[in-house]
Each structure stands twice: as structure tokens, then as C-alpha cells.
Design a protein around this motif. Structure first.
Motif, mmCIF file in Angstrom:
data_model
loop_
_atom_site.group_PDB
_atom_site.id
_atom_site.type_symbol
_atom_site.label_atom_id
_atom_site.label_comp_id
_atom_site.label_asym_id
_atom_site.label_seq_id
_atom_site.Cartn_x
_atom_site.Cartn_y
_atom_site.Cartn_z
ATOM 1 N N TYR A 85 36.748 -6.309 -54.134
ATOM 2 C CA TYR A 85 37.016 -5.950 -52.736
ATOM 3 C C TYR A 85 36.008 -4.932 -52.221
ATOM 4 O O TYR A 85 35.284 -4.305 -52.982
ATOM 5 N N ASP A 86 35.980 -4.788 -50.917
ATOM 6 C CA ASP A 86 34.990 -3.927 -50.248
ATOM 7 C C ASP A 86 35.545 -2.507 -50.171
ATOM 8 O O ASP A 86 36.282 -2.160 -49.255
ATOM 9 N N LYS A 87 35.200 -1.694 -51.166
ATOM 10 C CA LYS A 87 35.820 -0.364 -51.286
ATOM 11 C C LYS A 87 35.464 0.530 -50.109
ATOM 12 O O LYS A 87 36.269 1.327 -49.648
ATOM 13 N N GLU A 88 34.248 0.377 -49.635
ATOM 14 C CA GLU A 88 33.824 1.221 -48.525
ATOM 15 C C GLU A 88 34.641 0.903 -47.260
ATOM 16 O O GLU A 88 35.135 1.797 -46.590
ATOM 17 N N PHE A 89 34.778 -0.406 -46.994
ATOM 18 C CA PHE A 89 35.537 -0.815 -45.811
ATOM 19 C C PHE A 89 36.994 -0.369 -45.937
ATOM 20 O O PHE A 89 37.578 0.176 -45.010
ATOM 21 N N ARG A 128 37.139 -15.757 -55.301
ATOM 22 C CA ARG A 128 35.850 -15.111 -55.610
ATOM 23 C C ARG A 128 34.793 -15.505 -54.581
ATOM 24 O O ARG A 128 34.022 -14.670 -54.102
ATOM 25 N N LEU A 129 34.773 -16.782 -54.249
ATOM 26 C CA LEU A 129 33.780 -17.276 -53.287
ATOM 27 C C LEU A 129 33.930 -16.544 -51.955
ATOM 28 O O LEU A 129 32.965 -16.046 -51.381
ATOM 29 N N TYR A 130 35.169 -16.464 -51.480
ATOM 30 C CA TYR A 130 35.410 -15.808 -50.190
ATOM 31 C C TYR A 130 35.019 -14.328 -50.248
ATOM 32 O O TYR A 130 34.367 -13.806 -49.339
ATOM 33 N N ALA A 131 35.417 -13.664 -51.332
ATOM 34 C CA ALA A 131 35.217 -12.213 -51.411
ATOM 35 C C ALA A 131 33.747 -11.846 -51.571
ATOM 36 O O ALA A 131 33.255 -10.900 -50.972
ATOM 37 N N LYS A 132 33.045 -12.614 -52.396
ATOM 38 C CA LYS A 132 31.669 -12.222 -52.750
ATOM 39 C C LYS A 132 30.659 -12.478 -51.630
ATOM 40 O O LYS A 132 29.600 -11.854 -51.604
ATOM 41 N N ALA A 133 30.966 -13.414 -50.753
ATOM 42 C CA ALA A 133 29.979 -13.755 -49.710
ATOM 43 C C ALA A 133 29.722 -12.551 -48.815
ATOM 44 O O ALA A 133 30.574 -11.692 -48.638
ATOM 45 N N LYS A 134 28.518 -12.522 -48.273
ATOM 46 C CA LYS A 134 28.174 -11.412 -47.389
ATOM 47 C C LYS A 134 28.905 -11.571 -46.043
ATOM 48 O O LYS A 134 29.419 -10.615 -45.492
ATOM 49 N N LEU A 163 40.494 -6.607 -46.672
ATOM 50 C CA LEU A 163 40.276 -6.243 -48.074
ATOM 51 C C LEU A 163 38.819 -6.487 -48.481
ATOM 52 O O LEU A 163 38.229 -5.731 -49.253
ATOM 53 N N CYS A 164 38.252 -7.563 -47.938
ATOM 54 C CA CYS A 164 36.885 -7.924 -48.316
ATOM 55 C C CYS A 164 35.858 -7.407 -47.310
ATOM 56 O O CYS A 164 34.670 -7.722 -47.422
ATOM 57 N N GLY A 165 36.322 -6.671 -46.317
ATOM 58 C CA GLY A 165 35.400 -6.147 -45.303
ATOM 59 C C GLY A 165 34.807 -7.232 -44.418
ATOM 60 O O GLY A 165 33.775 -7.037 -43.797
#
Lengths: 528, 377
Positions: A85-89, A128-134, A163-165
Motif C-alpha cells: 500500500y501507499d504509505k505516504e498517501f 497486486r496488479l492494481y496496487a503496484k501500478a503507478k 489505500l493504494c494512493g
């Protein structure tokens, strides 16, 4: 939509769920198909039917009807446990993460599979695919909202995106696809029981005071009104005495039609304003003929919040009038004089009482529409929402548990039914069924079943069959299709002579008041 | 050192962005290079070769749609060599089928024979249905080309008229492939492609089946992009000539995408619909409902007068009568049962302005918040 339609093409991953996009939003679906075939975008389709878009997808996940919260929680479980997940977001733009984390903990892929039927590996890989994409975009439609947990489903999708920014960026966002030309505008312009234009709450005294001043009236009610799905039962019970219906055909589109018909019959006075003598208009005490879109000036707001012009091309038939003029005439007769020279003048009044439309006027949108919010006439409009912050400041995670659909299959009603539209017709068919060509392509209702169910029930393609639920039954021809999955039937709801909504369940989402027309239990048998 | 990022086009030095084609640079500079097969948004195919230009130092003429601009290039778009080649290309196309418009020209008496042949084939006593709205005709006029030396043409494939929306007239197809690009690259429906070889080339569905039995979803993108009379709306064919119609731009009334459309109007009737190119959100694309589902507008079943129900039957009423009745009954019900005994269903089908008025009427006049619409259904 948080983003624009053109934005869709910019995503690296697109997740489409509860939307049969190629049939219901064909032009928008081209953006998705182009992204996949020409830009290498990866598509994830999560839908109970193997819809056309699945042909373009990296993953087609088939969830059990009404199990959406579970698969979304399951995906978030994978994303959190694998630290994707995008910790910064999450740290800077959101709150409530710990509660969310705790709730999704038990939705392991294994647990999720038990509820949703989605295999463990598929769920994890898609997550994983959804989360990792930019840049990832989510598109959804009524397959997400027309459930008793519809609001939960929408919030869950927002959870996943935050969650994924994947929010507030070109191409990244959460995009409900609006099914009717001006459903966005009807919501924006006060066509809801709890808000004035621009979503200003009726219960807010300051807002009511402002509107009273603007309209030169006193005593505006601060009590939120009834949703359509609550008006019908109130009519049945006799509390609601009169309905004024404009450009709608609830006698085909509402759930549990047999009940709805009794409710309408119970009214003291029904007025229907429409372009055709619809099934609903036939029940009316007074029918008022209105102009159709090709005969009037005005604006529609599309699914990407773009306010666009509607222009008169032809004269109306007979004495048909503008809907707004009819209402102004009734209003004046009731002692409150309302008159406008033209629709442009109405838009100027809208702009004066609606912060999000304040900068919109006909001159500005003559060539190209503007996306609201548009707070002043110098503002270029807002194609992408939530870039810097959310409306409330930080985005709030909602920790949500899965709930079962209101109706489950059992021995008496062993199959699930879901409903929707087909490419060639639109809603209750009032408009499309006037075109011989569209009728030729899609002449009648059908019962879409899998090959497996066809064999189980000994039904050939084209056989006449009966589908019954606890609320009613209809007959139509069987269509064996590889879109269908064993155990689930699909029926389009356009056709009055075999109205799917005689079968559907009117159980409501407690927050949105949307009926669960996407899931109910039925039985299937040969009609021969 | 920074590379030279300019080309010389007809004597004018013009800068370009890396990746831009000669055609794009020219269009940006208002230099009109004619095209036929070129389709914005799709990859260039170089099929028709109408857009050829002369590049100094190159032996052959190059298709500008598929030639990237490069530093120092000197290009002529209307040189004698270009014009001569372009005329020949146009002449070959014009003589490749049933292009029975006057621009085609004729020698002596052959014109009559040619017309009779064409009209027998397309079962009409009219000139080409695309007359006045044909890019090939425009180009033939612009370059003063006729096909008079090539009157005999053979058309190997019969017309396809078996679907309700689109007539495919292969006798007028110039094989430019715009429809193929539109179907595969713009709409991504992948229903048609080039089939057969050499002189037999035909635009086909897999298995050369009629469109109605193929993957075609009748979005009509192919009709919109066809530069000639090969793909025409069935209902408008020979019924509507472009000079008889007025175009009114508006927003489609079906789904929430809000496609920008032109309604083509003749004698107060909508006779065709096309997509508005170069503007969001649809950039010219439409679906089958938006393009072909307009019959309801002029339907004889439209309501034309207010109706009041008496003894279970409707009778026609005047506006005054109907509006008086509605106002009186609403006022009456409101005073007897309270404002909240009335509900209003406004509509996702009517305009913003009308929804606003419905909201104002319900809250300010009826004094209830019982207003909703079909968003939930």
C-alpha cells in the motif's frame, strides 16, 4: 466520476466492476479497449457474467452475486499483508487506517474465496496488479450500487483506491459510470430528497435561510424528504396521496412491480408528464405532454461532471411544452409566480444559488462543456477531483464487514437472478423501441443461462421458459450464452411484456435507498 | 549542439516536435495536404497515397501521413510532380467503381450506358448517395480530374443491405481502409478487416459474413469515416442530401457519457445523427442507440395534448383546463393532508434547468422535500 473519460486511457491498470461497459456505455468502453490494445494497460474485470470486456482482460474474476465487500476487503488484505500500500498517501491524506486494517485482517484470500468464489491466486494476483501500478483507475456501475449493501460497496472501492494512493491524479480515481444522460445533473440540481442544488443539505438551517432569501419564500422544510423507493411503500400504506412524475416510467423500472402497481392505484391524484403514454402515464389522472431533448434548449451534466449544451433542432409535436414551463405555469396558478424568458436565465439563477455551478453560463459552454466544481466565471472547471485534498479534508477509511444479500437461494428458489440492459435498448424501452432497427436487433426479452443450466433443466436455446421469484413470474425465451455462469440467470429489464422487475427484490440499502435489483432468488422451468 | 528542429514546407520554415509527421506539421501550419485514408487517432496506413509530397533529395514521393518530420527536410506539397501523381491516384480511384457523379465525366455517349449500369446495380434512379458529401468528389474537383477514359468498371461484389442500419456498397469502395481503422483502432470492435487479394480486395468480416451475423455492434463509426458512398446509413440513403439538411449540435440523450452529436434536420424531422469530431468526450464516436435510435423524436405515438382521465378513460384537454386541475388538486391535497403527502419524481432525462425548477417548485411551492428521481433504478 473523480476523473474524466479521457483520463481512463492514461491508466496502467483499469479495474472494472459491476459495469457491462461495452453494452451500457459503448463509447466509454472504447477508451478502455484502446488503453488495453494500444497502450498495454492491464484490465481487471470483476463481474458475475463473462461480459465482452472480459475478452480484453488480464483477469476476469467471477464473484458470487452481492459479495463485493468481501472481495474488496480480500484485495486490501493482500495489499496490506504484502506491504504494497501507499504509505505516504495513507499517512498524509487519510484517516481511519488502523480500523480498516483490523477489519480486513480476517479477509484472507482463503476466507474471501469461501464467500466470493474467487480463487485465492486470482484474487491475490489481481490485487497486486492494481496496487503496484503507478496509475490505476476503478470504473463501476449499477452492479455495485444496486444492492442492500450498495453504499458499503462504493465506500469499499474508495477504501481500495485510497489505500493504494490511486486518487486525485490524471488517470487514477474512482469512477461511477452514470447510466442516464442527466442523472448527474438531476442529482446536482436538487433532484434529491435531502439536498438542494450542489448538494447543500436541506437540514442545514443556514442553507434553508439562503434559499428562502433567494426564492423570496419562507418556511422551507428542513426535514429530508422521501426517496422514490420509500415513496412507493408510503403510497401503498396511504400516507402519500399524490405523485407528480416527470419523464420516468417506474411501472417498468421499479423493483417488485406488482407491489408498485397497487401503490400507484392507491394514490388520490397522479400526474405524469412525459413524451409518450408510458405504462406509468396510463395510470395517471392527468397526463401532460412535454418536449423531448431535440426540441428544447438547456444543459445536461454527463458522468464526468461536464455541463454540456442541449439545443433545439425541431419543433415539438402538437402542444407539447418545455417541462420547466409546465412547472412554472402550475406554480403560478398555485400562487407563486415563476417565469423565465429562457433556459439560459434559469442557468444564471442556478449559478447564483449553487457554489459548484457558480462559474457556468451558456456563453462559456457554447463550444465545449465545463466540469464542475466551477466556482467563478474565470475558473476553468475541475476535470480531476481530490488532487490536493478530499472534500472533507482527509479521506476517511470506512471499516466495513461483508453482509449477505437480502435473499439467498434455497430449495424452492435455487437459482440467482441478476438484471441489466442490452446494447440495443435503453432502460424501459420507451425511446429505443420506437426504432424498427433496434427492435430487429433485440426483439424481445430473454433468459440468459449457461450451457450447464440448460442441460440441467433440459432447455434448448430458444425454448420458452418461466422464471418465478417470491414476488411474481414471467415467461421468455431461453438464450444459452457463455456470458452466463451456472446457477445464475440474467434477464434484461427493458421489456414490459416480460418485466424482469416483477421478479426483483425491493429490499433497500438503508443509506442510499437503492433496491437490490441485482440479486434475488428464482426458479426456472420449462413453460411448454 | 541542439539538432535542427525545423523543416521547410513550401518555402516556409516551420519547427516541429519530435515524432510529428510531415502531415501533422503541415496541418498545424494551415497547409492543406489532401488525405483520404488518414484517420486522426489511428495509426497511419499509407493506403491511398493521396497525401504524397515531394521531399528534396528523395527519389520517390513520400506519403506525408507516414513520414516523420526530420531536421532540415525541404518539402513541397503541391509541386508539379506531386500534382501529376495525385491526379493519377484520384483518377484511378474515380474509375474503380460506380462513382456516378458529374465530376467523373464522360466521353460521348458512354455516360448514359455507365449510368444505366450503375443504377441497375444499386437499384436506384439516383446519382451516388454521397453526392455533395464525398471526399473523392471534392478531390476530383480540386484537381480537375475525370475518369472519362476508364468508363468500364467491373464490380465483383453485390451490395449488402440485410441489416437495419448500414448499406455496404462495395461498388463505391476505394479500399482506403478508414473503416477498418475506425473499427479496430478507434472503437476496437474488431469486426472488419481487409480480405481477399489483389484486385479482389474487399472489406470483410471474419468468414465474409454479413455484418448482422458478425461481431459488428452497429456503432456506425465506419459510416461516419467513410470518405465516399460505400458505407451509408440505410434510412438516409437517397432520402437525404446534405444540402437539404441543417445540422444542430446537441448532447445525446441516452447514457451518461454525454456524446456530442449533430442532429441532421430536414423538414422539421431528424433524419440522421452524426458524432461531433474533435471535441470531448466522444471525438466523433457514437454507439448504435445514439446514432440510429432517433425515431422516437418524430414518432406518431408522441403525446401532443394534455389528457384528463374521466370514468377510467382519457379525454383530450386544453392546457388551461389541465393546469388548473393539477394546481387545484395539489393545493387541495396539501391543505387537507399536509405538504409531505405529495411527492415529485423529477427526471434524469430532462435538463439541468428543468431539474432545478422541479426542485424549486417542490420545495418553495409544495413546501416538501419529497423529491427524487430515477438515479437509483
Amino acid at each position: 466520476m473523480t476523473n474524466t473519460i479521457s483520463c481512463i486511457e492514461k491508466a496502467d491498470v483499469i479495474l472494472v466492476t459491476g459495469s457491462n461497459t461495452t453494452e451500457n456505455h459503448p463509447v466509454l468502453s472504447s477508451y478502455i479497449k484502446r488503453a488495453v490494445t494500444q497502450r498495454g494497460t492491464k484490465l481487471i474485470v470483476i463481474d458475475p457474467r463473462r461480459i465482452k470486456l472480459a475478452d480484453f482482460a488480464e483477469y476476469w474474476l467471477r464473484q458470487n452475486l452481492g459479495s463485493d465487500v468481501a472481495w474488496i476487503n480480500g484485495m486490501m488484505n493482500v495489499i496490506i499483508s504484502e506491504d504494497l500500500y501507499d504509505k505516504e498517501f495513507v499517512a498524509n491524506r487519510t484517516e481511519g487506517f488502523e480500523d480498516l486494517k483490523k477489519t480486513v485482517e480476517k479477509y484472507t484470500p482463503e476466507y474471501t474465496q469461501k464467500i466470493t468464489g474467487i480463487p485465492v491466486d486470482q484474487l491475490s494476483e489481481a490485487a497486486r496488479l492494481y496496487a503496484k501500478a503507478k496509475v490505476s483507475s476503478i470504473c463501476y456501475c449499477m452492479g455495485i450500487t444496486q444492492h442492500i449493501g450498495g453504499t458499503d460497496n462504493v465506500k469499499s472501492l474508495a477504501n481500495l483506491a485510497m489505500l493504494c494512493g490511486h486518487m486525485g491524479k490524471d488517470g487514477s480515481g474512482v469512477n461511477p459510470l452514470r447510466g442516464q444522460n442527466n442523472v448527474q445533473g438531476a442529482c446536482d440540481l436538487g433532484g434529491l430528497p435531502n439536498v438542494y442544488t450542489g448538494y447543500q443539505p436541506v437540514a442545514d438551517l443556514a442553507v434553508a435561510k439562503r434559499m428562502e432569501e433567494a426564492w423570496g419564500v419562507s418556511g422551507l422544510s428542513t426535514k429530508p424528504g422521501l426517496t422514490v423507493t420509500k415513496m412507493i411503500p408510503k403510497a401503498y400504506e396511504g400516507e402519500l396521496k399524490s405523485l407528480y412524475i416527470m419523464g420516468e416510467n417506474p411501472m417498468v423500472s421499479d423493483p417488485d412491480l406488482n407491489h408498485a402497481e397497487k401503490s400507484f392505484a392507491n394514490l388520490d391524484f397522479l400526474v405524469v408528464q412525459d413524451i409518450f403514454l408510458t405504462e406509468t402515464a396510463k395510470l395517471a389522472d392527468v397526463v401532460l405532454p412535454s418536449k423531448c431533448f431535440a426540441e428544447k434548449e438547456g444543459t445536461f451534466s454527463n458522468t464526468e461532471r461536464r455541463v454540456q449544451r442541449v439545443r433545439k433542432a425541431v419543433e415539438p409535436p402538437g402542444d407539447a411544452k418545455d417541462d420547466w414551463k409546465i412547472m412554472c405555469d402550475i406554480s403560478t396558478r398555485m400562487g407563486y409566480a415563476m417565469s423565465y424568458e429562457n433556459s439560459s436565465q434559469i442557468m444564471d439563477e442556478i449559478a447564483s444559488v449553487t457554489p459548484s455551478y457558480a462559474g457556468i453560463n451558456y456563453e462559456r459552454i457554447d463550444y465545449e462543456g465545463i466540469h464542475w466544481p466551477c466556482p467563478n466565471t474565470e475558473h476553468p472547471g475541475t476535470p480531476v477531483l481530490h488532487r490536493e485534498q478530499f472534500t472533507r479534508g482527509n479521506g476517511l477509511f470506512h471499516a466495513i464487514e461483508y453482509i449477505e444479500p437480502a435473499e439467498q437461494v434455497d430449495n424452492d428458489y435455487p437459482m440467482y437472478l441478476t438484471t441489466g440492459r442490452v446494447l440495443y435498448h435503453y432502460h424501459t424501452g420507451t425511446m429505443t423501441m420506437k426504432s424498427a432497427g433496434l427492435n430487429e436487433r433485440s426483439p424481445a426479452c430473454f433468459i440468459e443461462i449457461s450451457q450447464e443450466d440448460a442441460e440441467k433443466y433440459a432447455l434448448n436455446d430458444g425454448a420458452q421458459a418461466t422464471v418465478a421469484s417470491r414476488r411474481g413470474d414471467i415467461q421468455a425465451r431461453v438464450k444459452i450464452s457463455d456470458k452466463a455462469v451456472a446457477g445464475t440467470i440474467f434477464i434484461p429489464f427493458h421489456f414490459v411484456e416480460a418485466a424482469a422487475n416483477k421478479l426483483t427484490n425491493a429490499a433497500l440499502d438503508p443509506i442510499s435507498g437503492i433496491a437490490e435489483v441485482k440479486v434475488c432468488a428464482v426458479k426456472l422451468s420449462s413453460a411448454a | 549542439m541542439r539538432e535542427n528542429q525545423t523543416i521547410v514546407l513550401n518555402g516556409n520554415e516551420i519547427s516541429f516536435e519530435p515524432g510529428e509527421t510531415v502531415l501533422e506539421v503541415a496541418r498545424r501550419s494551415s497547409i492543406d495536404i489532401p488525405t483520404l485514408c488518414h484517420l486522426k487517432g489511428a495509426s497511419p496506413t499509407g493506403n491511398c497515397r493521396v497525401c504524397i509530397v515531394e521531399v528534396e533529395g528523395e527519389q520517390n514521393l513520400l506519403p506525408s501521413c507516414d513520414t516523420p518530420a526530420s531536421g532540415g527536410m525541404v518539402v513541397h506539397t503541391e509541386s508539379a510532380k506531386v500534382v501529376e501523381a495525385r491526379k493519377l491516384i484520384i483518377q484511378l480511384m474515380l474509375s474503380s467503381g460506380n462513382h456516378n457523379c458529374a465530376i467523373r465525366g464522360a466521353e460521348g455517349n458512354d455516360w448514359t450506358k455507365f449510368q444505366m449500369g450503375v443504377q441497375a446495380q444499386d437499384q436506384s434512379g439516383e446519382l451516388c448517395p454521397a453526392w455533395g458529401d464525398c471526399r473523392l468528389q471534392d478531390l476530383a474537383y480540386r484537381y480537375q480530374v475525370s475518369a472519362e477514359k476508364h468508363l468500364e468498371t467491373e464490380v465483383p461484389y453485390p451490395m449488402e443491405t440485410v441489416n437495419p442500419f448500414i448499406v455496404r456498397d462495395f461498388s463505391r469502395c476505394i479500399k482506403c481502409g478508414r473503416c477498418v481503422q475506425a473499427c479496430n483502432e478507434v472503437q476496437v470492435n474488431n469486426a472488419i478487416n481487409f480480405g481477399y487479394q489483389g484486385a479482389d480486395v474487399k472489406i470483410v468480416t471474419p468468414g465474409d459474413k454479413p455484418l448482422k451475423d458478425s461481431e459488428c455492434v452497429f456503432c456506425g463509426e465506419c459510416v461516419q469515416v467513410c470518405p465516399v458512398g460505400a458505407l451509408v446509413e440505410k434510412d438516409a440513403r437517397y432520402q437525404v442530401r446534405p444540402w437539404e439538411t441543417a445540422k444542430v449540435r446537441t448532447t445525446c440523450s441516452y447514457c451518461g457519457v454525454g456524446c456530442q452529436i449533430y442532429l441532421h434536420v430536414k423538414d422539421n424531422k431528424v433524419v440522421a445523427v452524426s458524432g461531433v469530431e474533435d471535441v470531448a468526450p466522444n471525438y466523433g464516436s457514437l454507439c448504435v442507440k445514439g446514432r440510429f435510435g432517433y425515431d422516437f423524436i418524430g414518432s406518431s405515438e408522441r403525446l401532443t395534448t394534455p389528457l384528463i382521465k374521466e370514468g377510467g378513460e382519457f379525454r383530450e384537454a386544453t392546457w388551461d383546463e389541465a393546469l388548473d386541475m393539477v394546481a387545484k388538486r395539489f393545493a387541495d391535497i396539501k391543505s387537507r393532508h399536509g405538504a409531505d403527502s405529495i411527492g415529485v419524481l423529477t427526471s434524469a432525462r430532462v435538463t439541468n434547468e428543468e431539474n432545478y425548477i422541479a426542485n424549486k417548485f417542490t420545495r418553495a411551492v409544495l413546501k416538501t422535500n419529497n423529491i427524487d428521481h430515477c438515479a437509483r433504478l
